[in-house]
Design an enzyme around this catalytic site. Structure first.
Site, PDB file in Angstrom:
ATOM      1  N   CYS A   2       0.786  -1.241   0.000  1.00 35.99           N
ATOM      2  CA  CYS A   2       0.000   0.000   0.000  1.00 35.99           C
ATOM      3  C   CYS A   2       0.819   1.293   0.000  1.00 35.99           C
ATOM      4  O   CYS A   2       1.778   1.426   0.746  1.00 35.99           O
ATOM      5  CB  CYS A   2      -0.923   0.029   1.203  1.00 35.99           C
ATOM      6  SG  CYS A   2      -2.025  -1.359   1.295  1.00 35.99           S
ATOM      7  N   TRP A  75      -2.651  -2.880  -1.732  1.00 34.86           N
ATOM      8  CA  TRP A  75      -2.127  -4.222  -1.980  1.00 34.86           C
ATOM      9  C   TRP A  75      -2.942  -5.123  -1.058  1.00 34.86           C
ATOM     10  O   TRP A  75      -2.816  -5.053   0.161  1.00 34.86           O
ATOM     11  CB  TRP A  75      -0.642  -4.268  -1.633  1.00 34.86           C
ATOM     12  CG  TRP A  75       0.063  -5.525  -2.032  1.00 34.86           C
ATOM     13  CD1 TRP A  75       0.575  -5.824  -3.257  1.00 34.86           C
ATOM     14  CD2 TRP A  75       0.357  -6.641  -1.203  1.00 34.86           C
ATOM     15  NE1 TRP A  75       1.164  -7.063  -3.232  1.00 34.86           N
ATOM     16  CE2 TRP A  75       1.045  -7.589  -1.983  1.00 34.86           C
ATOM     17  CE3 TRP A  75       0.108  -6.945   0.140  1.00 34.86           C
ATOM     18  CZ2 TRP A  75       1.490  -8.805  -1.487  1.00 34.86           C
ATOM     19  CZ3 TRP A  75       0.540  -8.162   0.649  1.00 34.86           C
ATOM     20  CH2 TRP A  75       1.228  -9.071  -0.166  1.00 34.86           C
ATOM     21  N   ASN A 101      -2.447   1.521   5.617  1.00 34.83           N
ATOM     22  CA  ASN A 101      -1.488   0.486   5.206  1.00 34.83           C
ATOM     23  C   ASN A 101      -1.198  -0.325   6.456  1.00 34.83           C
ATOM     24  O   ASN A 101      -0.893   0.244   7.500  1.00 34.83           O
ATOM     25  CB  ASN A 101      -0.214   1.159   4.673  1.00 34.83           C
ATOM     26  CG  ASN A 101       0.917   0.177   4.444  1.00 34.83           C
ATOM     27  OD1 ASN A 101       0.688  -1.029   4.286  1.00 34.83           O
ATOM     28  ND2 ASN A 101       2.138   0.674   4.422  1.00 34.83           N
ATOM     29  N   LYS A 511      15.268 -13.926  -8.865  1.00 34.60           N
ATOM     30  CA  LYS A 511      15.051 -12.850  -9.843  1.00 34.60           C
ATOM     31  C   LYS A 511      14.276 -13.387 -11.042  1.00 34.60           C
ATOM     32  O   LYS A 511      13.364 -12.744 -11.525  1.00 34.60           O
ATOM     33  CB  LYS A 511      16.418 -12.321 -10.284  1.00 34.60           C
ATOM     34  CG  LYS A 511      16.696 -10.898 -10.414  1.00 34.60           C
ATOM     35  CD  LYS A 511      16.636  -9.935  -9.296  1.00 34.60           C
ATOM     36  CE  LYS A 511      15.659 -10.054  -8.229  1.00 34.60           C
ATOM     37  NZ  LYS A 511      16.007  -9.463  -6.957  1.00 34.60           N
ATOM     38  N   GLU A 514      10.529 -14.089 -10.020  1.00 35.73           N
ATOM     39  CA  GLU A 514       9.673 -12.939  -9.722  1.00 35.73           C
ATOM     40  C   GLU A 514       9.409 -12.076 -10.959  1.00 35.73           C
ATOM     41  O   GLU A 514       8.363 -11.464 -11.070  1.00 35.73           O
ATOM     42  CB  GLU A 514      10.170 -12.115  -8.528  1.00 35.73           C
ATOM     43  CG  GLU A 514      11.486 -11.427  -8.646  1.00 35.73           C
ATOM     44  CD  GLU A 514      11.860 -10.657  -7.368  1.00 35.73           C
ATOM     45  OE1 GLU A 514      10.993 -10.291  -6.583  1.00 35.73           O
ATOM     46  OE2 GLU A 514      13.073 -10.421  -7.186  1.00 35.73           O
ATOM     47  N   LYS A 624       6.921  -3.921  -3.057  1.00 34.73           N
ATOM     48  CA  LYS A 624       8.314  -3.536  -2.861  1.00 34.73           C
ATOM     49  C   LYS A 624       8.735  -3.702  -1.411  1.00 34.73           C
ATOM     50  O   LYS A 624       9.804  -4.204  -1.109  1.00 34.73           O
ATOM     51  CB  LYS A 624       8.495  -2.076  -3.299  1.00 34.73           C
ATOM     52  CG  LYS A 624       9.918  -1.542  -3.137  1.00 34.73           C
ATOM     53  CD  LYS A 624      10.852  -2.234  -4.088  1.00 34.73           C
ATOM     54  CE  LYS A 624      12.302  -1.810  -3.930  1.00 34.73           C
ATOM     55  NZ  LYS A 624      13.209  -2.806  -4.528  1.00 34.73           N
TER      56      LYS A 624
HETATM   57  O1  M6R Z   1      13.336  -4.264   1.949  1.00 27.31           O
HETATM   58  P1  M6R Z   1      13.913  -5.623   2.252  1.00 27.31           P
HETATM   59  O2  M6R Z   1      15.307  -5.771   1.794  1.00 27.31           O
HETATM   60  O3  M6R Z   1      13.748  -5.998   3.699  1.00 27.31           O
HETATM   61  O4  M6R Z   1      13.004  -6.617   1.407  1.00 27.31           O
HETATM   62  C1  M6R Z   1      13.165  -7.993   1.514  1.00 27.31           C
HETATM   63  C2  M6R Z   1      12.440  -8.711   0.412  1.00 27.31           C
HETATM   64  O5  M6R Z   1      11.068  -8.469   0.488  1.00 27.31           O
HETATM   65  C3  M6R Z   1      12.938  -8.293  -0.984  1.00 27.31           C
HETATM   66  O6  M6R Z   1      14.306  -8.479  -1.108  1.00 27.31           O
HETATM   67  C4  M6R Z   1      12.215  -9.116  -2.055  1.00 27.31           C
HETATM   68  O7  M6R Z   1      12.625 -10.444  -2.012  1.00 27.31           O
HETATM   69  C5  M6R Z   1      12.442  -8.517  -3.436  1.00 27.31           C
HETATM   70  N1  M6R Z   1      11.246  -8.625  -4.216  1.00 27.31           N
HETATM   71  C6  M6R Z   1      13.500  -9.197  -4.204  1.00 27.31           C
HETATM   72  O8  M6R Z   1      13.645  -8.735  -5.494  1.00 27.31           O
END
Ligand code: M6R
Length: 629
Positions: A2, A75, A101, A511, A514, A624
């Site tokens: 969100c 979201w 959120n 990668k 996703e 994100k």
């Molecule tokens: O903000 P953060 O590094 O804590 O996030 C962790 C994961 O959510 C993040 O790395 C996620 O796996 C990404 N989508 C990877 O590309």
């Protein structure tokens, strides 16, 4: 996850809010909405899907210059991503609307209580419950103040509020705080009400929320880019604080005591350019291509005459062991660093997935350092793990990219990765910067322990990397495109690596899945023969990392085993080495090949996703910053 923005000022608020929501798109969302006050009447417009749908609706229905508005990209957590669940949600009596959120964990209990009082719910969300809870608290206070003499939301009711704005503001603040005290869970919540038409209220608990200070205009938002064209002066709200903004000023208060809190104003060092695509087709591509600069920025101020300076850590003792806790890509960076921390600092390291660590009653070692890695610094599981360890009295160090994020503020010390804003949902440059900081950390502890290791040599390699990567990137992109087109048929992929390449194999697989939605798994090359090799056939290719190190011979054998089962392999190796394979991908010779292999794999996933027509910057179902458990 969100995105929120709220605005009070002198500009038409609705287009500004829409524009702010666009700059929060990267957080991931499935529906969107906004609210504004049209001659003291609360108007709400919402829509499913992309922001363009909301924009169309706004263009059709709202010709407004309203100077106050709140907006939201949702979201889904409670209920399907359909319009009725999109935010803002208003209270039954229409006295207020909120965007939210987070997750209200006791929403069912609160909903039942409100339903027993006659409240009706039109969505499946916890947010609508919260909206009605605040309205209910406000009603109680109004009755106590003998104000409720008119039908709710009638012109007289609103008029009455306008006649005594300060009293209504005081009551609205009280109701807001009192309802939030009853809500358990996480929230960043922003409220707009015709009863306080000049003001917006906003509060946070375990979900990001910050305030932007302009000239005669104030903002609240989930992240800085939302209001970056208007101001770079920011206040980071802490948990259980709320803020009241109007065009004339702001005050930050404690949710429990209502006392004013003095807050530091931070100046954001990057501008809108940092959060723009810069001519690239996607943010992800831009962020991959800017990694040479990221490498450089990350080293600035941290190297002095062949030694590493991390002054943030000087006051903490050298730990006997380190526990790294993180999620997703940040976890992969942590796993990668285990090899270097053990090799260069001779400190035993355990690496844990935050969501698992939190709930298994972990036993920590004496003199253990808790190292949490998070690009956003707001990941709920990582933050939860950090808090758990901090409560037990352990020193905690955060490795974060986002200035002033929760992890950065709550850890005993924070090492910023200085990668600049990462907008693409898939993390790229953030991981590279985490790897730099982690490598520096290994050297730093080694130096503090006065161990003898080839530190100077490693530092030389590190300093040379930005130039080497800069030169290699254009060829890498061509190669990535070439292999992506050739392998786009695949439904599954293995990523294989050994030693420091193992964690990179996990990241390569993450990668690819996703971005392109192709099933991919990362494996330690030596594990293949213990089961996974059964899957290999001509339709199931592998991406193997064969670095020029002591593991090369064994990795080569692993690749040949896959090939003898008719598996196709893309083998990434360093110049000067070779192996029996058709699809070879050479990267330059360096002692730190991971810093070149990572961008190569990122580009491969990028090109694959782009070729397959996927939504590169906002892959389906992803957010994100994962601010819920
Ligand atoms: O903000 P953060 O590094 O804590 O996030 C962790 C994961 O959510 C993040 O790395 C996620 O796996 C990404 N989508 C990877 O590309």
């Amino acid at each position: 996850m969100c995105g929120i923005i709220g605005y009070c000022g002198h500009r038409p608020a609705v287009p500004l809010v829409l524009e702010g929501l666009k700059r929060l798109e990267y957080r991931g969302y499935d529906s969107a909405g906004l609210a504004f006050l049209q001659v003291s009447r609360l108007e709400i417009i919402r829509s499913e899907g992309k922001l363009s749908n909301l924009e169309e609706k706004v263009a059709e229905t709202a010709n407004t210059f309203a100077p106050i508005s709140i907006g939201h990209t949702r979201w889904a957590t409670h209920g399907l991503p359909v319009e009725k669940n999109a935010h803002p949600h208003k209270s039954n009596n229409g006295s207020l609307a909120i965007v939210h959120n987070g997750i209200i964990e006791n929403f069912q209990e609160l909903k039942d209580e409100l339903a027993a009082k006659g409240y009706v719910f039109y969505s499946e969300t916890d947010t609508e419950v919260l909206a009605n809870l605040i309205a209910d608290e406000l009603d109680i206070l109004l009755v106590q103040a003998h104000q409720k003499t008119f039908a709710q939301n009638s012109p007289e009711y609103v008029q009455n509020a306008q006649n005594s704005p300060l009293q209504y503001l005081e009551l609205a603040e009280k109701a807001f705080a009192s309802a939030l005290k009853k809500a358990h869970g996480a929230y960043a919540v922003v409220l707009l009400s015709p009863l306080i038409p000049q003001h917006i209220l906003a509060a946070r608990l375990s979900a990001p929320l910050l305030m932007g200070i302009g000239i005669g205009e104030y903002f609240v938002a989930s992240d800085v880019p939302a209001f970056l064209p208007y101001t770079r002066d920011v206040i980071f709200l802490d948990d259980r604080e709320y803020v009241v903004i109007s065009a004339g000023g702001y005050s930050v208060k404690n949710l429990f005591s209502a006392e004013c809190v003095q807050k530091e104003v931070h100046h954001i060092p990057w501008d809108l350019q940092g959060a723009a695509k810069d001519g690239y087709k996607h943010f992800m591509l831009k962020e991959i291509m800017e990694q040479p600069k990221v490498l450089q920025d990350c080293l600035v101020g941290r190297l002095q005459n062949d030694s590493v300076c991390l002054p943030e850590l000087d006051a903490l003792p050298v730990p006997d062991s380190i526990r790294i806790i993180a999620c997703g890509t940040s976890y992969n960076a942590g796993l990668w660093s285990q090899y270097y921390l053990e090799q260069f600092a001779k400190i035993p390291v355990t690496v844990e997935i935050a969501s698992e660590f939190r709930y298994r009653k972990p036993i920590l070692n004496k003199n253990e350092l808790i190292l949490v890695i998070s690009q956003s610094g707001e990941t709920a599981d990582t933050l939860g793990a950090l808090r758990l360890c901090r409560e037990q009295g352990y020193p905690t160090v955060g490795i974060c990219n986002v200035l002033g994020s929760s992890v950065a503020r709550e850890a005993s010390a924070c090492l910023y990765t200085q990668a600049g804003p990462e907008i693409s949902v898939a993390s790229t440059k953030a991981m590279l910067s985490q790897m730099v900081v982690l490598l520096l950390l290994a050297l730093y502890y080694g130096q503090r322990k006065q161990l003898s290791a080839p530190y100077a040599e490693i530092l030389q390699e590190l300093k040379a990397l930005p130039g080497v990567l800069e030169k290699a990137l254009p060829t890498m992109r061509e190669k990535a495109k070439h292999f992506a087109y050739q392998y786009a048929f695949a439904r599954s992929f293995f990523y294989l690596g050994r030693g420091t390449a193992y964690a990179l194999a996990l990241e390569g697989a993450l990668k690819l899945k996703e971005l392109s939605y192709i099933h991919a798994e990362g494996y330690a090359t030596g594990e293949m023969k213990h089961g996974p090799i059964a899957l290999i056939d001509p339709e199931f290719p592998s991406f193997a990392l064969a670095f020029d190190d002591e593991n090369f011979g064994k990795v080569r054998s692993g690749i040949l085993e896959v090939k003898s089962r008719q598996g196709r392999v893309i083998a990434l190796l360093q110049e000067g080495t070779s192996l029996e394979n058709d699809d070879l991908w050479y990267i330059p010779q360096t002692k730190l090949p991971e810093f070149l292999a990572l961008p190569a794999m990122q580009l491969f996933s990028y090109e694959m996703a782009d070729y397959l027509g996927k939504d590169v910057d906002q892959p389906r179902n992803l957010a994100k910053s994962v601010t819920v458990e």
